[in-house]
Design a protein around this motif. Structure first.
Motif, PDB file in Angstrom:
ATOM      1  N   LYS A 116       0.818  -1.214   0.000  1.00 30.85           N
ATOM      2  CA  LYS A 116       0.000   0.000   0.000  1.00 30.85           C
ATOM      3  C   LYS A 116       0.856   1.271   0.000  1.00 30.85           C
ATOM      4  O   LYS A 116       0.546   2.247  -0.669  1.00 30.85           O
ATOM      5  N   ASP A 117       1.954   1.240   0.753  1.00 31.14           N
ATOM      6  CA  ASP A 117       2.776   2.447   0.869  1.00 31.14           C
ATOM      7  C   ASP A 117       3.784   2.620  -0.266  1.00 31.14           C
ATOM      8  O   ASP A 117       4.515   3.604  -0.306  1.00 31.14           O
ATOM      9  N   ASP A 118       3.815   1.655  -1.204  1.00 32.55           N
ATOM     10  CA  ASP A 118       4.713   1.796  -2.357  1.00 32.55           C
ATOM     11  C   ASP A 118       4.115   2.719  -3.424  1.00 32.55           C
ATOM     12  O   ASP A 118       4.800   3.108  -4.367  1.00 32.55           O
ATOM     13  N   TYR A 119       2.836   3.040  -3.283  1.00 36.95           N
ATOM     14  CA  TYR A 119       2.141   3.831  -4.301  1.00 36.95           C
ATOM     15  C   TYR A 119       1.401   5.006  -3.668  1.00 36.95           C
ATOM     16  O   TYR A 119       0.996   4.935  -2.515  1.00 36.95           O
ATOM     17  N   ASP A 120       1.212   6.052  -4.459  1.00 32.93           N
ATOM     18  CA  ASP A 120       0.367   7.165  -3.999  1.00 32.93           C
ATOM     19  C   ASP A 120      -1.105   6.771  -4.084  1.00 32.93           C
ATOM     20  O   ASP A 120      -1.905   7.089  -3.210  1.00 32.93           O
ATOM     21  N   TYR A 121      -1.436   6.082  -5.192  1.00 31.69           N
ATOM     22  CA  TYR A 121      -2.831   5.664  -5.401  1.00 31.69           C
ATOM     23  C   TYR A 121      -2.881   4.226  -5.903  1.00 31.69           C
ATOM     24  O   TYR A 121      -2.100   3.848  -6.775  1.00 31.69           O
ATOM     25  N   ILE A 122      -3.812   3.457  -5.336  1.00 30.35           N
ATOM     26  CA  ILE A 122      -4.110   2.123  -5.862  1.00 30.35           C
ATOM     27  C   ILE A 122      -5.573   2.159  -6.293  1.00 30.35           C
ATOM     28  O   ILE A 122      -6.461   2.439  -5.477  1.00 30.35           O
ATOM     29  N   LEU A 123      -5.815   1.930  -7.591  1.00 33.23           N
ATOM     30  CA  LEU A 123      -7.184   1.960  -8.113  1.00 33.23           C
ATOM     31  C   LEU A 123      -7.655   0.539  -8.398  1.00 33.23           C
ATOM     32  O   LEU A 123      -6.981  -0.211  -9.106  1.00 33.23           O
ATOM     33  N   ILE A 124      -8.787   0.161  -7.821  1.00 31.19           N
ATOM     34  CA  ILE A 124      -9.325  -1.191  -8.045  1.00 31.19           C
ATOM     35  C   ILE A 124     -10.506  -1.108  -9.015  1.00 31.19           C
ATOM     36  O   ILE A 124     -11.506  -0.441  -8.737  1.00 31.19           O
ATOM     37  N   ASP A 125     -10.370  -1.791 -10.144  1.00 32.31           N
ATOM     38  CA  ASP A 125     -11.462  -1.849 -11.112  1.00 32.31           C
ATOM     39  C   ASP A 125     -12.359  -3.029 -10.751  1.00 32.31           C
ATOM     40  O   ASP A 125     -11.975  -4.184 -10.904  1.00 32.31           O
ATOM     41  N   CYS A 126     -13.553  -2.736 -10.248  1.00 28.87           N
ATOM     42  CA  CYS A 126     -14.460  -3.804  -9.791  1.00 28.87           C
ATOM     43  C   CYS A 126     -15.283  -4.359 -10.947  1.00 28.87           C
ATOM     44  O   CYS A 126     -15.528  -3.682 -11.942  1.00 28.87           O
ATOM     45  N   SER A 127     -15.739  -5.600 -10.773  1.00 29.92           N
ATOM     46  CA  SER A 127     -16.589  -6.193 -11.809  1.00 29.92           C
ATOM     47  C   SER A 127     -18.020  -5.668 -11.639  1.00 29.92           C
ATOM     48  O   SER A 127     -18.397  -5.211 -10.558  1.00 29.92           O
ATOM     49  N   PRO A 128     -18.830  -5.737 -12.701  1.00 28.31           N
ATOM     50  CA  PRO A 128     -20.198  -5.233 -12.597  1.00 28.31           C
ATOM     51  C   PRO A 128     -21.112  -6.206 -11.858  1.00 28.31           C
ATOM     52  O   PRO A 128     -22.024  -6.790 -12.414  1.00 28.31           O
ATOM     53  N   SER A 129     -20.816  -6.412 -10.583  1.00 26.36           N
ATOM     54  CA  SER A 129     -21.669  -7.260  -9.745  1.00 26.36           C
ATOM     55  C   SER A 129     -21.402  -6.844  -8.308  1.00 26.36           C
ATOM     56  O   SER A 129     -20.472  -6.091  -8.046  1.00 26.36           O
ATOM     57  N   VAL A 135     -17.071  -7.116  -2.900  1.00 28.84           N
ATOM     58  CA  VAL A 135     -17.104  -6.887  -1.443  1.00 28.84           C
ATOM     59  C   VAL A 135     -15.665  -6.786  -0.905  1.00 28.84           C
ATOM     60  O   VAL A 135     -15.342  -5.913  -0.095  1.00 28.84           O
ATOM     61  N   ASN A 136     -14.773  -7.659  -1.401  1.00 33.02           N
ATOM     62  CA  ASN A 136     -13.356  -7.597  -1.034  1.00 33.02           C
ATOM     63  C   ASN A 136     -12.744  -6.252  -1.415  1.00 33.02           C
ATOM     64  O   ASN A 136     -11.980  -5.665  -0.652  1.00 33.02           O
ATOM     65  N   SER A 137     -13.079  -5.788  -2.624  1.00 36.35           N
ATOM     66  CA  SER A 137     -12.523  -4.520  -3.118  1.00 36.35           C
ATOM     67  C   SER A 137     -12.967  -3.355  -2.239  1.00 36.35           C
ATOM     68  O   SER A 137     -12.168  -2.479  -1.891  1.00 36.35           O
ATOM     69  N   LEU A 138     -14.250  -3.360  -1.871  1.00 42.46           N
ATOM     70  CA  LEU A 138     -14.778  -2.269  -1.034  1.00 42.46           C
ATOM     71  C   LEU A 138     -14.253  -2.353   0.397  1.00 42.46           C
ATOM     72  O   LEU A 138     -14.112  -1.349   1.087  1.00 42.46           O
ATOM     73  N   THR A 139     -13.950  -3.579   0.840  1.00 46.16           N
ATOM     74  CA  THR A 139     -13.386  -3.750   2.185  1.00 46.16           C
ATOM     75  C   THR A 139     -11.933  -3.282   2.220  1.00 46.16           C
ATOM     76  O   THR A 139     -11.453  -2.755   3.222  1.00 46.16           O
ATOM     77  N   ALA A 140     -11.245  -3.449   1.091  1.00 44.85           N
ATOM     78  CA  ALA A 140      -9.831  -3.046   1.026  1.00 44.85           C
ATOM     79  C   ALA A 140      -9.668  -1.543   0.808  1.00 44.85           C
ATOM     80  O   ALA A 140      -8.626  -0.964   1.118  1.00 44.85           O
ATOM     81  N   ALA A 141     -10.710  -0.898   0.256  1.00 45.62           N
ATOM     82  CA  ALA A 141     -10.580   0.492  -0.197  1.00 45.62           C
ATOM     83  C   ALA A 141     -10.743   1.511   0.927  1.00 45.62           C
ATOM     84  O   ALA A 141     -11.414   1.266   1.925  1.00 45.62           O
ATOM     85  N   ASP A 142     -10.103   2.662   0.718  1.00 46.67           N
ATOM     86  CA  ASP A 142     -10.326   3.815   1.609  1.00 46.67           C
ATOM     87  C   ASP A 142     -11.555   4.594   1.139  1.00 46.67           C
ATOM     88  O   ASP A 142     -12.239   5.234   1.922  1.00 46.67           O
ATOM     89  N   SER A 143     -11.763   4.562  -0.179  1.00 46.70           N
ATOM     90  CA  SER A 143     -12.914   5.293  -0.717  1.00 46.70           C
ATOM     91  C   SER A 143     -13.366   4.645  -2.019  1.00 46.70           C
ATOM     92  O   SER A 143     -12.684   3.784  -2.570  1.00 46.70           O
ATOM     93  N   VAL A 144     -14.523   5.097  -2.493  1.00 44.95           N
ATOM     94  CA  VAL A 144     -15.080   4.511  -3.717  1.00 44.95           C
ATOM     95  C   VAL A 144     -15.547   5.622  -4.660  1.00 44.95           C
ATOM     96  O   VAL A 144     -16.154   6.597  -4.238  1.00 44.95           O
ATOM     97  N   ILE A 145     -15.180   5.462  -5.940  1.00 43.48           N
ATOM     98  CA  ILE A 145     -15.704   6.344  -6.988  1.00 43.48           C
ATOM     99  C   ILE A 145     -16.841   5.585  -7.671  1.00 43.48           C
ATOM    100  O   ILE A 145     -16.674   4.421  -8.036  1.00 43.48           O
ATOM    101  N   ILE A 146     -17.979   6.248  -7.817  1.00 45.97           N
ATOM    102  CA  ILE A 146     -19.133   5.602  -8.444  1.00 45.97           C
ATOM    103  C   ILE A 146     -19.405   6.275  -9.793  1.00 45.97           C
ATOM    104  O   ILE A 146     -19.919   7.394  -9.832  1.00 45.97           O
ATOM    105  N   PRO A 147     -19.022   5.611 -10.895  1.00 42.07           N
ATOM    106  CA  PRO A 147     -19.330   6.174 -12.212  1.00 42.07           C
ATOM    107  C   PRO A 147     -20.826   6.030 -12.499  1.00 42.07           C
ATOM    108  O   PRO A 147     -21.410   4.978 -12.268  1.00 42.07           O
ATOM    109  N   VAL A 148     -21.424   7.104 -12.987  1.00 47.62           N
ATOM    110  CA  VAL A 148     -22.857   7.104 -13.301  1.00 47.62           C
ATOM    111  C   VAL A 148     -23.027   7.532 -14.746  1.00 47.62           C
ATOM    112  O   VAL A 148     -22.624   8.631 -15.124  1.00 47.62           O
TER     113      VAL A 148
END
Length: 253
Positions: A116-129, A135-148
């Motif tokens: 985690k500390d090797d990068y400024d940002y880690i972006l997780i591309d979640c599947s459409p489900s 759930v793992n991705s959201l548990t690992a994340a500090d925040s979530v971007i919701i594309p609409v």
């Protein structure tokens, strides 16, 4: 301290992967170190960043199921400062294989902790489900971007997603924040697009990014060349939109 941001919406075709690839490339262009984690079995973020899926020996799947070292799954891209952990179609079966694991919702969080500390940002591309990997991705994340997507059904799925985020916040990841709602595929000539924009703005107010991702041919073409739009056509609207989004996120954080 790196920040992990998941891009999630269980509705398909809203621009999650496009945003992940191009936001990551824009952040890297602005001299941030970025890692993309492709948590979608379709592996579109991997191929969109020029990774040849067939030649990948170690993907996210091997890390989750075979406990491979996460550093062995990190591949570099054509952009300095932008790395990726690719996905694989086997990830479809990973959800079933994970059911017997202890702390199965936190597998990805534990996996990313050492880097985690090797990068400024880690972006997780979640599947459409809203399955176990998301759930793992959201548990690992500090925040979530919701594309609409600026289309008629855009707002229908949001309440389900917000409900999931609420449950994850209460049970698994109390620190999870909404980074913002991002309006994608916006066409200012369409009255409907403007109506959706107004409605999302009215509902979520300051949680909506000022930057809007407009419909753009170059943006649609670039993945077929295995390039983010900033390398494919730096002067295109798509490229400018994502750079503006990257700046907005950097300023916010």
């Amino acid at each position: 301290m790196g920040k992990i941001i998941a891009l999630a919406n269980q509705k398909g075709g809203v621009g999650k992967t496009t945003t992940t690839i191009n936001l990551a490339a824009s952040l890297a262009t602005l001299e941030k170190s970025v890692l993309v984690v492709d948590a979608d079995p379709q592996a579109n973020a991997s191929s969109g960043l020029g990774v040849d899926i067939k030649s990948v020996d170690c993907s996210l799947y091997e890390c989750i199921i075979d406990h491979a070292d996460v550093r062995d799954a990190i591949y570099t891209t054509d952009i300095d400062g932008l790395d990726i952990i690719p996905s694989h179609i086997d990830l479809v079966g990973a959800e079933i294989e994970m059911l017997n694991l202890n702390d199965r919702e936190k597998v990805l969080k534990n996996l990313l902790a050492p880097i985690k500390d090797d990068y400024d940002y880690i972006l997780i591309d979640c599947s459409p489900s809203l399955g176990l990997i998301t759930v793992n991705s959201l548990t690992a994340a500090d925040s979530v971007i919701i594309p609409v997507q600026c289309e008629y059904f855009a707002l229908e799925g949001i309440s389900k997603l917000l409900n999931t985020i609420k449950i994850i916040k209460s049970k698994l990841n109390p620190g999870l924040e909404i980074e913002g709602f991002l309006l994608t595929m916006y066409d200012s000539r369409l009255r409907l697009a403007n109506q959706i924009y107004d409605e999302v703005k009215r509902h979520f107010q300051e949680l909506v990014f000022k930057t809007v991702i407009q419909r753009n041919v170059k943006l649609s073409e670039s993945p077929s060349h295995g390039l983010p739009v900033i390398l494919y056509d730096a002067d295109s609207t798509g490229s400018k939109n994502h750079l503006a989004l990257a700046k907005e996120i950097i300023n916010k954080n």
